[in-house]
Enzyme design. Sequence first.
Site, PDB file in Angstrom:
ATOM      1  CG  HIS A   1       6.383  33.506  46.724  1.00  0.00           C
ATOM      2  ND1 HIS A   1       7.732  33.346  46.979  1.00  0.00           N
ATOM      3  CD2 HIS A   1       5.856  34.064  47.850  1.00  0.00           C
ATOM      4  CE1 HIS A   1       8.001  33.800  48.198  1.00  0.00           C
ATOM      5  NE2 HIS A   1       6.872  34.243  48.739  1.00  0.00           N
TER       6      HIS A   1
ATOM      7  CG  HIS B   1      10.980  33.004  51.751  1.00  0.00           C
ATOM      8  ND1 HIS B   1      11.206  34.295  51.320  1.00  0.00           N
ATOM      9  CD2 HIS B   1       9.636  32.814  51.654  1.00  0.00           C
ATOM     10  CE1 HIS B   1      10.055  34.848  50.975  1.00  0.00           C
ATOM     11  NE2 HIS B   1       9.087  33.973  51.179  1.00  0.00           N
TER      12      HIS B   1
ATOM     13  CG  ASP C   1       5.239  32.166  51.196  1.00  0.00           C
ATOM     14  OD1 ASP C   1       6.479  32.204  51.313  1.00  0.00           O
ATOM     15  OD2 ASP C   1       4.550  33.176  50.975  1.00  0.00           O
TER      16      ASP C   1
ATOM     17  CG  HIS D   1       2.490  33.335  56.142  1.00  0.00           C
ATOM     18  ND1 HIS D   1       3.321  32.450  55.489  1.00  0.00           N
ATOM     19  CD2 HIS D   1       2.755  34.555  55.614  1.00  0.00           C
ATOM     20  CE1 HIS D   1       4.054  33.111  54.611  1.00  0.00           C
ATOM     21  NE2 HIS D   1       3.729  34.385  54.668  1.00  0.00           N
TER      22      HIS D   1
END
Length: 311
Positions: free
Chosen positions: A241, A78, A245, A268
């Site tokens: 969101h 973030h 990310d 991720h």
Amino acid sequence: MLKQRTIKQVVRTTGVGVHSGTKVELTLRPAPPGAGITFRRVDYDPVVAIPSAADVVGETRMATVLIKDGARVSTVEHLMSACYGLGIDNLVVDVTAEEIPIMDGSAASFVFLLQQAGLEEQDAPKRFIRVLKDVEIRQGEGKNEKWARLSPYDGFKLDFFIEFNHPAVDGTMQRATVDFSEVSYVHDVARARTFGFMQDVETLRGLGLARGGSLENAIVMDEYRILNADGLRYEDEFVRHKILDAIGDLYIVGHPLLASYTAHKSGHALNNELLRKLLAQTDAYEWVEFDSLGDAPPSYVRQMSREWAEV
């Protein structure tokens, strides 16, 4: 020329790690041209400095974690996303624990902190990574298939699709496209919060995760609905969101990409693998600098006038 940027002065804040539940003090400091973004565990003696780089990412379960010499800094995505959004090239990030504070679950608090510090141009050219050909990572098959791709593009655009098979998520838009030649990072991306499901909480906490999560720093859902009294900030906040990310995960390389990023249920781990694959293929990208605004991609020109104007 398009110049590198740092902050004007030191700023500090405190918060809680969303996974560790540990209180942490965060200090942001200016850094010289070419220094990149460096995280420092100042609770170690001696202090351990961890540079932001794709090959320093050592763990990607529920967060992007930088690891060096036994020291960890978790949940950096973030803050890195906010650094991209405000054009920050060089920064020192001091933390007193193993995790960046979650704040409100979005990048908005970090944007505010960086703006409070002031943005400062430096006498060195900003370096971009221009993607020259498609690079793709795929995992799984059928319903379990996930993939992410970088393609040539004169700017920076992200197209993301999510699928959670949950009534609250399915009732919103599950695909979003963000092209920074048209939209603002600060207004259209930064406020999108992380999210989680009540039925997963006990399992996650048993794994040492989500110990600091709450309605104050995440969108939380039971089996049917969103529990947050204030609802969603964007009608497509869930997928937005994921875009936030992805921006942070890709900016781990420390330089803005000139590329189109397209993803299907990525996270991720896949984002980091994609970045590593790109950097391993030397014919897939090139380093570029721009001597004037007239030569720069329109998306970055607009970002400079919109988000980066106050220096």
